[in-house]
Design a protein around this motif. Structure first.
Motif, PDB file in Angstrom:
ATOM      1  N   HIS A 163       5.917   8.238   5.277  1.00  0.00           N
ATOM      2  CA  HIS A 163       5.743   9.629   4.854  1.00  0.00           C
ATOM      3  C   HIS A 163       4.846   9.618   3.633  1.00  0.00           C
ATOM      4  CE1 HIS A 163       6.554  13.719   3.487  1.00  0.00           C
ATOM      5  NE2 HIS A 163       7.109  13.956   4.669  1.00  0.00           N
ATOM      6  N   PRO A 164       3.857  10.528   3.572  1.00  0.00           N
ATOM      7  CA  PRO A 164       2.897  10.449   2.458  1.00  0.00           C
ATOM      8  C   PRO A 164       3.474  10.816   1.102  1.00  0.00           C
ATOM      9  CG  PRO A 164       2.442  12.358   3.848  1.00  0.00           C
ATOM     10  CD  PRO A 164       3.488  11.553   4.570  1.00  0.00           C
ATOM     11  N   ASN A 165       4.591  11.529   1.056  1.00  0.00           N
ATOM     12  CA  ASN A 165       5.142  11.963  -0.225  1.00  0.00           C
ATOM     13  C   ASN A 165       6.000  10.871  -0.850  1.00  0.00           C
ATOM     14  OD1 ASN A 165       5.787  13.554  -2.441  1.00  0.00           O
ATOM     15  ND2 ASN A 165       7.506  14.535  -1.405  1.00  0.00           N
ATOM     16  N   ASN A 166       5.396   9.728  -1.064  1.00  0.00           N
ATOM     17  CA  ASN A 166       6.001   8.629  -1.794  1.00  0.00           C
ATOM     18  C   ASN A 166       4.936   8.086  -2.742  1.00  0.00           C
ATOM     19  OD1 ASN A 166       8.836   7.997  -0.516  1.00  0.00           O
ATOM     20  ND2 ASN A 166       7.485   8.430   1.205  1.00  0.00           N
ATOM     21  N   HIS A 167       5.338   7.299  -3.707  1.00  0.00           N
ATOM     22  CA  HIS A 167       4.436   6.943  -4.794  1.00  0.00           C
ATOM     23  C   HIS A 167       4.251   5.429  -4.873  1.00  0.00           C
ATOM     24  CE1 HIS A 167       5.022  11.095  -5.884  1.00  0.00           C
ATOM     25  NE2 HIS A 167       6.334  10.891  -5.966  1.00  0.00           N
ATOM     26  N   LEU A 168       2.999   5.006  -4.871  1.00  0.00           N
ATOM     27  CA  LEU A 168       2.656   3.586  -4.969  1.00  0.00           C
ATOM     28  C   LEU A 168       1.815   3.382  -6.220  1.00  0.00           C
ATOM     29  CD1 LEU A 168       3.386   3.872  -1.875  1.00  0.00           C
ATOM     30  CD2 LEU A 168       1.861   1.939  -1.507  1.00  0.00           C
ATOM     31  N   ILE A 169       2.336   2.612  -7.161  1.00  0.00           N
ATOM     32  CA  ILE A 169       1.663   2.392  -8.437  1.00  0.00           C
ATOM     33  C   ILE A 169       1.673   0.900  -8.749  1.00  0.00           C
ATOM     34  CG2 ILE A 169       1.640   2.957 -10.898  1.00  0.00           C
ATOM     35  CD1 ILE A 169       3.332   5.443 -10.243  1.00  0.00           C
ATOM     36  N   SER A 170       0.499   0.338  -8.899  1.00  0.00           N
ATOM     37  CA  SER A 170       0.327  -1.052  -9.367  1.00  0.00           C
ATOM     38  C   SER A 170       1.016  -2.076  -8.482  1.00  0.00           C
ATOM     39  CB  SER A 170       0.812  -1.194 -10.818  1.00  0.00           C
ATOM     40  OG  SER A 170      -0.004  -0.453 -11.691  1.00  0.00           O
ATOM     41  N   PHE A 209       6.780   0.545  -7.711  1.00  0.00           N
ATOM     42  CA  PHE A 209       6.048   0.279  -8.951  1.00  0.00           C
ATOM     43  C   PHE A 209       5.965  -1.226  -9.193  1.00  0.00           C
ATOM     44  CE2 PHE A 209       5.651  -0.456 -13.484  1.00  0.00           C
ATOM     45  CZ  PHE A 209       4.644   0.421 -13.846  1.00  0.00           C
ATOM     46  N   HIS A 210       4.740  -1.729  -9.211  1.00  0.00           N
ATOM     47  CA  HIS A 210       4.459  -3.122  -9.577  1.00  0.00           C
ATOM     48  C   HIS A 210       5.272  -4.108  -8.746  1.00  0.00           C
ATOM     49  CE1 HIS A 210       3.920  -6.658 -12.372  1.00  0.00           C
ATOM     50  NE2 HIS A 210       2.695  -6.150 -12.314  1.00  0.00           N
ATOM     51  N   ASN A 211       5.210  -3.926  -7.453  1.00  0.00           N
ATOM     52  CA  ASN A 211       5.843  -4.864  -6.527  1.00  0.00           C
ATOM     53  C   ASN A 211       4.779  -5.749  -5.885  1.00  0.00           C
ATOM     54  OD1 ASN A 211       8.682  -3.649  -6.524  1.00  0.00           O
ATOM     55  ND2 ASN A 211       7.409  -1.892  -5.979  1.00  0.00           N
ATOM     56  N   LEU A 212       5.205  -6.892  -5.419  1.00  0.00           N
ATOM     57  CA  LEU A 212       4.305  -7.865  -4.785  1.00  0.00           C
ATOM     58  C   LEU A 212       4.899  -8.293  -3.455  1.00  0.00           C
ATOM     59  CD1 LEU A 212       2.052 -10.043  -4.633  1.00  0.00           C
ATOM     60  CD2 LEU A 212       3.524 -11.505  -6.049  1.00  0.00           C
ATOM     61  N   GLY A 213       4.095  -8.186  -2.417  1.00  0.00           N
ATOM     62  CA  GLY A 213       4.496  -8.712  -1.116  1.00  0.00           C
ATOM     63  C   GLY A 213       3.430  -9.654  -0.597  1.00  0.00           C
ATOM     64  N   LEU A 214       3.829 -10.782  -0.069  1.00  0.00           N
ATOM     65  CA  LEU A 214       2.869 -11.744   0.451  1.00  0.00           C
ATOM     66  C   LEU A 214       3.487 -12.554   1.581  1.00  0.00           C
ATOM     67  CD1 LEU A 214       2.433 -14.637  -2.140  1.00  0.00           C
ATOM     68  CD2 LEU A 214       4.166 -12.899  -2.400  1.00  0.00           C
ATOM     69  N   LEU A 215       2.632 -12.979   2.486  1.00  0.00           N
ATOM     70  CA  LEU A 215       3.010 -13.732   3.669  1.00  0.00           C
ATOM     71  C   LEU A 215       4.008 -12.942   4.517  1.00  0.00           C
ATOM     72  CD1 LEU A 215       2.046 -16.430   4.780  1.00  0.00           C
ATOM     73  CD2 LEU A 215       4.115 -17.490   3.920  1.00  0.00           C
ATOM     74  N   PHE A 275      -2.062   4.816  -7.158  1.00  0.00           N
ATOM     75  CA  PHE A 275      -2.851   4.370  -8.308  1.00  0.00           C
ATOM     76  C   PHE A 275      -2.725   2.859  -8.496  1.00  0.00           C
ATOM     77  CE2 PHE A 275      -3.062   3.323 -12.882  1.00  0.00           C
ATOM     78  CZ  PHE A 275      -4.384   3.671 -13.126  1.00  0.00           C
ATOM     79  N   ASN A 276      -3.874   2.222  -8.633  1.00  0.00           N
ATOM     80  CA  ASN A 276      -3.948   0.821  -9.053  1.00  0.00           C
ATOM     81  C   ASN A 276      -3.185  -0.119  -8.129  1.00  0.00           C
ATOM     82  OD1 ASN A 276      -4.797  -1.263 -10.805  1.00  0.00           O
ATOM     83  ND2 ASN A 276      -2.818  -1.245 -11.815  1.00  0.00           N
ATOM     84  N   ASN A 277      -3.443  -0.004  -6.853  1.00  0.00           N
ATOM     85  CA  ASN A 277      -2.854  -0.938  -5.894  1.00  0.00           C
ATOM     86  C   ASN A 277      -3.927  -1.900  -5.404  1.00  0.00           C
ATOM     87  OD1 ASN A 277      -0.050   0.244  -5.581  1.00  0.00           O
ATOM     88  ND2 ASN A 277      -1.310   2.029  -5.126  1.00  0.00           N
ATOM     89  N   ARG A 278      -3.507  -3.084  -4.990  1.00  0.00           N
ATOM     90  CA  ARG A 278      -4.446  -4.097  -4.511  1.00  0.00           C
ATOM     91  C   ARG A 278      -3.989  -4.642  -3.172  1.00  0.00           C
ATOM     92  NH1 ARG A 278      -5.984  -7.998  -8.259  1.00  0.00           N
ATOM     93  NH2 ARG A 278      -5.475  -9.898  -7.152  1.00  0.00           N
ATOM     94  N   VAL A 279      -4.954  -4.925  -2.320  1.00  0.00           N
ATOM     95  CA  VAL A 279      -4.675  -5.407  -0.971  1.00  0.00           C
ATOM     96  C   VAL A 279      -5.661  -6.531  -0.672  1.00  0.00           C
ATOM     97  CG1 VAL A 279      -3.653  -3.295  -0.055  1.00  0.00           C
ATOM     98  CG2 VAL A 279      -6.114  -3.514  -0.071  1.00  0.00           C
TER      99      VAL A 279
END
Length: 1390
Positions: free
Chosen positions: A669-676, A618-624, A717-721
């Motif tokens: 595994h697809p049964n995990n949740h990615l939000i924002s 939830f609402h994590n940021l990864g870069l570089l 929901f609401n992820n950005r790449v």
């Protein structure tokens, strides 16, 4: 405890229970029982006072009886006791008062604070790297000072707490090789309700080549570890983890760029003229006033011509006074306020920065005496200014002689003056903190780190940075897609770091890394008592040469969401890591929230063995995210081919198919949740869903069949790449789950291309499909693919794609007969080809070229010539509807198309690719393109290239409803009424179309030629989808139903041919004539392939008839006709069963016709091409079955996405505003459009003058539109009183209205940082805001002006509505934060 410091007696402390011990009902993991101070002891009351009696008569002789004497002594003793008790009482009171005052000034006892717990003993162990410390039961320590120890083990009820105070004055560093917490031990730094205020640092030391240091089993070296029963609670000060820019920061900090100049022997007076509103250098000249009287006069005239307020910088190079005229000196003195110009001498260094008409108060100047070819330093002049948009900048001029050389220089820059405008309150960020600003370009390497500076003029959503940015970082929604840069705080007051060597050494993969990669790591094992990490900084963590040594590693912890206090990591800053960020290994239900992973090696947020489920990101940021060495999927090209210790001997891996998958979010595994979440830059992918068919790694064999490919997708929901090299989002492939063998020499866990995501209820393929929903994806500036998604059913909606090489590409579940036909769908989405985000050249952005829409230079994906596509059709079936396309316009170097196809495609394309309700902005000049021979397309002659096709359901692309759009040279689908579209290389046709899969066995290296009897001279030649040496082959032509075709070979006819009817509806047919030698004997049967039981039903034989006419009469029957004179075997391919939904085949199964040909020996080598004999015998006149519709005459009002802006905060509303001002020059060039547009509602400016439109900033409703031909009293009054509070103000001009400069003063209350200079401006455009209480500058406010040859063009801003800064009245219905709702809903279910 092995090392004892201080007395052995301790105050009582309630120790944390062992992980296996019985807990009380009120137990909360990780919380220590609070304590209250005991009340002060009560002093005994003084004895009661006796009533005063009258004095006794005094006898003449002084004498006391014995009783009287005893009574006197008793009274004296009572009096003495009273004095003692009173003294004791006051002493106790004084002590309590001192304690209270001390606590008031420092820290009040708080039961939530671990450092306030009873029983803690002050611990100051000193500095001895050889000292081994074990903290055991009954030993509860408060670490009060920095220490250096070999190791610290906390076990069996032992406790270590870092000291803290309210002021945060502690600064404690614990330096050690490792810390192990186990078996009831606990380590606390702060608590959730008592955040740590001081500075705490744990430094983990050690080198990888220290052979004398023994590894701890299961943990290794250089770690902070938690074993079974251990408690780890780390909670730093509450600080915002990351946010977004809200105003674009240009490279250098200045929109016009900075300026730097330095030169030797630039004789005379060197001049720079700088625009005070924009910091643009307008004039750059040298006047040789030493040698030229004329140059002196020219300088004087130039200065006189400058408008008041213009910035001027002067600097002498060598000498300038010999012919510097008095008139020129007077001009410099009068206009610039110089005090030194009249007294300048030969070779004297002089520098000046001033403002025209500003007088002495605006002038900064300096002189240096020249002596022996040296001035002993620079004559330096420097002044600070601010642009009309509020950006600070400095103008510097200098002059000097040094070592016999005269040097002159100028600088215009924003060093140390750049202020970042941010989305959220960042008042918790402090001067000295480090931040990182993400790249908003193709190269992830444009992420930049900065140190924060003090900023007295900043508001709570602003910070000032040290230095200046090298690259542009977007801070706005551009062309409808949210491209705002993420800004993350790296600093925390709890720091866990690895102590590193200065360079790489030993066996640390020094051939790939120049720096030490043996960092520290945190490892948590199963059955821990309590683990919660929040607001902690992890730096130089992870070990590249060891698996399982990651900054944070939950290792085989099981279900961590089933305990009373679910485990989480929250607001961690993990940066400059040497192996991943957060690894989740055989662990389920972990909450990873608000965590930043920056500059890391290998997959960052990492699910390891393919069995991890229910974890929430939830609402994590990864870069570089950079490549690493540990897994094949971490590696780049060189690592892939050079690390071969785990492949079969002699095998060289293929980087493209086995490696090169390093991802910021690796979801196994697809049964995990990615939000924002935000994946803001990886060498390969931002988010990659990969599939394991069995558990791998340490869990190998634990779950023989994971059914991951069949498992429904968790919340997305609401992820950005963005800024990823390969793809933003990638859903495809699996990892190899067997070791390398001679049969399959590839490495264990390398990529494998055989996975197909096909989610079903309960992961059961016999139950209905469950559509995977990708909701609100923002994808931009991904070098190759915005998103690649294979499988079905899959739905994408409410998403924005911009500036990707290819925006979105679907790939089907698989191929017949494995894939019964799945659905892939995208709706309510926006595709942008080349946005206004033009990027910055440099830092691994290799390609810099002309943009197709505006003709301006920009960064480009892949290559200058790479064909950019918005929506790519790979095979199908796919559906796209209710979507909008913007800014797709080709150039002379490349094709840029809204809808395109996979390049060099061998695969099938189904005519069931349905497109409808699409809107195309005028900036789209190439809606679709079918390729043509040349670069990237090569010969454009593979089977898929030739069969490219889609169905235009409503004519929103082609202007012809219910038509099919295909490649122009495909005569299998044409008829005479088809409409050619040459610049698409396409054709639009009516009709009904399906596919026949022609599968052959018994011959190899065959090409197939298909001719329609109506166009026999226009055959389609197909190579087949498999290798030309394969024993079987498959051809997949698209055919118009109701027509006849002949099929020929370029060699001997195959022994066995199977015709599969694909996408045939019941009753559809095609008449096929297949070429065979004229003495061939046939066995022909029909059957239905049943995918569920892998068997064949309904097997029937075909019988012969004597003529083609007889066959045509009996087409409902299973008959064939073999024309021996020609060599054509004729039969009908007819569908007899109903087809449902998107299935390739009928509801009964896949209908097939199987032909077994027995060829005589003397004809087995005969080439079977019957074309010459077949035609003209079987030629037919061309005709259409379905008439071509009339072209659409009205634009589709309901087409396109319903929203204008696609934001990473979808609960916020945005207003699309456009301003098109028009200068006299543009009018002369026949441009007639001047207007203001608000959410597509247009207000035209048809005459010379001003157009003002105001909008309620809370509701988004237009409140007034006003035209003024000139700045008269009426317009002035409108500025003063006619604009409502809380209004967005939009201003456009046309022509050059009189007194345009007079409007300047009225723009300051609307957001301009100062009164702009609008003299001689040809056109202006202004976006402003009038606040509730007066001026309230907003980050989106902007003034743009042009003159001369420059024009403004169409300007666009997406303005947020109902911001807190607008002081809007309370809303009746508060917008729902869907991300928080999803999180709360899911957590409540646990």
């Amino acid at each position: 405890m092995q090392v004892n410091d201080g007395p052995s007696s301790h105050p009582i402390f309630v120790a944390p229970v062992n992980g296996n011990a019985q807990r009380s009902s009120g137990y909360v993991p990780g919380r220590i029982v609070p304590v209250r101070s005991p009340p002060p002891a009560k002093a005994p009351p003084p004895p009661p006072l006796k009533p005063l009696a009258p004095p006794l008569a005094r006898s003449s002789v002084f004498n006391l009886t014995v009783d009287e004497s005893r009574r006197e002594r008793s009274q004296n003793q009572q009096r003495k006791n009273t004095y003692i008790c009173v003294a004791v009482f006051f002493c106790v009171f004084l002590l309590i008062l001192i304690l209270v005052l001390s606590l008031t000034s420092k820290d009040v006892l708080d039961g939530n604070c671990p450092h306030h717990k009873p029983g803690l003993r002050s611990w100051n162990p000193g500095h001895d790297l050889k000292k081994v410390v074990v903290v055991r039961s009954g030993e509860h320590y408060r670490l009060d000072s920095s220490a250096t120890l070999y190791s610290v083990t906390i076990q069996a009820g032992g406790l270590v707490v870092f000291a803290d105070d309210k002021k945060g004055s502690k600064n404690i560093t614990l330096r050690t090789r490792h810390i192990l917490v186990e078996d009831g031990g606990a380590l606390h730094i702060g608590a959730p309700k008592c955040r740590y205020s001081s500075l705490a640092t744990i430094t983990l030391v050690g080198r990888s080549d220290e052979t004398t240091v023994t590894e701890v089993p299961g943990m290794g070296r250089k770690f902070l570890g938690v074993n079974g029963g251990g408690t780890l609670e780390l909670h730093g000060s509450e600080r915002l983890s990351w946010t977004f820019l809200t105003r674009t920061v240009p490279a250098s900090g200045l929109a016009t760029g900075d300026h730097a100049f330095q030169k030797n022997f630039s004789r005379g007076i060197n001049l720079r003229v700088v625009d005070q509103d924009t910091a643009e250098v307008l004039n750059n000249e040298r006047f040789d006033t030493h040698d030229s009287r004329n140059d002196s006069e020219r300088l004087s005239e130039l200065l006189k011509s400058l408008p008041t307020g213009r910035i001027v910088a002067l600097a002498i190079g060598d000498s300038a006074v010999k012919n510097l005229q008095k008139e020129t000196k007077k001009t410099i003195q009068d206009l610039l306020g110089s005090n030194h110009v009249n007294n300048l001498r030969y070779r004297q260094a002089w520098a000046l920065v001033s403002v025209i008409g500003g007088g002495n108060g605006s002038c900064t100047e300096d002189v240096r005496e020249h002596e022996n070819h040296d001035t002993g330093g620079k004559a330096l002049a420097r002044r600070d200014f601010v642009t009309v948009d509020g950006v600070g900048f400095t103008v510097t001029a200098f002059s000097e002689w040094s070592n016999g050389y005269p040097t002159t220089g100028f600088q215009v820059d924003a060093v140390d003056k750049v202020v970042l405008n941010l989305q959220d309150d960042v008042s918790s960020w402090k001067p000295g903190d480090r931040i990182v600003v993400a790249s908003t370009d193709y190269s992830m390497h444009q992420a930049e780190e900065f140190t924060l500076l003090p900023c007295s003029h900043c508001n709570r959503k602003q910070v000032r940075i040290q230095g200046k940015p090298q690259f542009t970082h977007v801070g706005e929604i551009l062309d409808g897609v949210d491209m705002r840069a993420e800004v993350a705080l790296l600093s925390r007051n709890i720091l866990i770091r690895g102590e590193m060597e200065n360079s790489c050494y030993g066996k640390n993969w020094c051939q790939y890394f120049s720096y030490d990669t043996f960092g520290g790591h945190i490892k948590i094992l199963g059955n821990f008592s309590s683990v919660h990490l929040s607001q902690v900084e992890l730096k130089h963590m992870g070990q590249q040469q060891e698996k399982g040594r990651y900054p944070v590693n939950f290792h085989r912890c099981g279900d961590v969401d089933q305990r009373g206090d679910p485990t989480y990591v929250n607001s961690l800053s993990i940066h400059h890591s040497f192996s991943r960020c957060v690894a989740i290994h055989a662990t389920n239900g972990l909450l990873v929230r608000d965590t930043v992973g920056y500059d890391t090696l290998g997959h960052c947020f990492f699910l390891e063995d393919g069995i991890e489920q229910r974890n929430i990101f939830f609402h994590n940021l990864g870069l570089l995210t950079r490549p690493g060495t540990i897994l094949p999927t971490d590696r780049n090209d060189s690592m892939c081919t050079e690390i071969t210790d785990r492949v079969h001997k002699g095998y060289i891996p293929s980087p493209a198919t086995e490696c090169k998958a390093v991802s910021t979010f690796w979801i196994a595994h697809p049964n995990n949740h990615l939000i924002s979440n935000s994946a803001a830059g990886s060498q390969d992918a931002g988010i990659w869903y990969v599939f394991h068919n069995s558990s791998t790694g340490d869990s190998h064999g634990l779950i023989p069949e994971t059914k991951a490919e069949l498992t429904p997708l968790g919340i997305f929901f609401n992820n950005r790449v963005h800024s990823n090299f390969k793809a933003g989002l990638f859903i495809d492939r699996k990892v190899k789950s067997t070791n390398a063998t001679a049969t399959d020499p590839r490495e264990y866990l390398c990529l494998d291309n055989s996975a197909r995501f096909r989610p079903h209820e309960n992961s059961d393929p016999s139950l209905p499909r469950v559509a995977a929903l990708i909701d609100t994806l923002i994808s931009f500036k991904n070098n190759d693919l915005g998103a690649w998604i294979r499988g079905g059913d899959i739905i994408i909606r409410n998403s924005g794609f911009a500036d990707n090489g290819v925006g979105l590409s679907f790939a089907s579940d698989g191929s017949y007969p494995k894939d019964e036909g799945s659905s892939q769908e995208v709706s309510q989405s926006l595709f942008v080809g080349e946005s206004r985000n033009r990027g910055t050249n440099g830092r691994q952005n290799k390609y810099w070229g002309i943009g197709g829409v505006d003709g301006k230079m920009r960064t480009l994906p892949r290559n200058k010539t790479f064909p950019i596509r918005g929506f790519q059709i790979n095979d199908g079936p796919v559906r796209i509807f209710d979507s909008t396309f913007r800014a797709f316009s080709p150039t002379t170097e490349r094709f840029t198309m809204a809808v395109g196809f996979s390049l060099k495609n061998i695969w099938q394309l189904t005519p069931r690719n349905n497109l409808s309700s699409l809107a195309f902005d005028p900036s789209v000049t190439l809606r679709a393109f079918f390729g043509r021979p040349g670069e990237w397309f090569e010969q454009n002659d593979l089977d898929g290239d030739k069969n490219s096709i889609f169905h235009d359901l409503d004519g929103s692309i082609s202007n012809y409803a219910d038509t099919y759009v295909a490649r122009a040279d495909n005569f299998l689908i044409r008829h005479p009424q088809c409409v050619d579209v040459p610049h698409w290389n396409g054709v639009v046709c009516s009709g009904k179309y399906s596919q026949v899969y022609i599968q052959t066995q018994g011959t190899s290296n065959l090409s197939l030629s298909v001719s329609r009897d109506e166009y026999p001279d226009k055959p389609m030649v197909l190579r087949g989808i498999r290798s030309q040496t394969a024993p079987t082959q498959q051809y997949q032509p698209v055919l118009m139903m109701g027509k006849s075709y002949t099929v020929h070979w370029n060699g001997p006819a195959p022994r066995e041919t199977v015709l599969s009817l694909i996408n045939f509806d019941q009753g559809d047919w095609a008449l096929l004539g297949l070429c065979f030698p004229n003495e061939t004997v046939f066995q022909i049967t029909s059957d239905i392939y049943n995918k569920q039981n892998n068997g064949f039903d309904g097997i029937e034989d075909y019988g012969p008839v004597s003529s083609i006419s007889d066959l045509e009469k009996r087409q409902q029957e299973r008959k064939y006709f073999f024309d021996k004179s020609v060599g054509l075997l004729w039969l009908y391919a007819r569908a007899r069963h109903r087809r449902d939904g998107h299935s390739y085949c009928s509801a009964a199964g896949c209908e097939r016709v199987k032909i077994i040909a027995t060829v005589r020996a003397n004809q087995k080598t005969q080439t079977c091409n019957c074309t010459a004999n077949a035609y003209p015998k079987y030629s037919k006149p061309a005709s259409n079955i379905v008439p071509m519709p009339k072209p659409n005459t009205e634009p589709c009002r309901a087409c396109g996405a319903s929203q204008f802006a696609f934001s990473s905060e979808p609960w916020n509303s945005y207003l699309q505003t456009q301003i098109k001002s028009l200068s006299v020059k543009e009018e002369q060039d026949n441009d007639t459009q001047a207007y203001i547009s608000v959410n597509a509602e247009r207000f035209d400016l048809n005459q010379s003058g001003f157009l003002l439109v105001t909008v309620d900033a809370c509701s988004g409703k237009v409140t007034k539109s006003s035209l003024f031909s000139t700045l008269d009293t009426k317009m002035e009054q409108y500025f003063k009183t006619g604009i409502m509070k809380r209004s967005i103000v939009l201003l456009a001009t046309r022509g050059q209205p009189a007194d345009i400069s007079g409007a300047a003063q009225y723009l300051v209350p609307l957001g301009s940082a100062k009164t702009p200079d609008l003299q001689k401006k040809d056109a202006i455009a202004f976006f402003g805001f009038l606040g509730q209480g007066g001026p309230s500058p907003q980050p989106w406010s902007a003034l743009l002006a042009c003159q001369g040859t420059k024009v403004l063009g169409l300007l666009e801003r997406f303005i947020p509505l109902s911001l807190e800064e607008y002081s809007c009245p309370p809303q009746k219905v508060t917008p729902t934060r869907m991300d928080l709702e999803l999180l709360r809903k899911y957590l409540s279910q646990k």
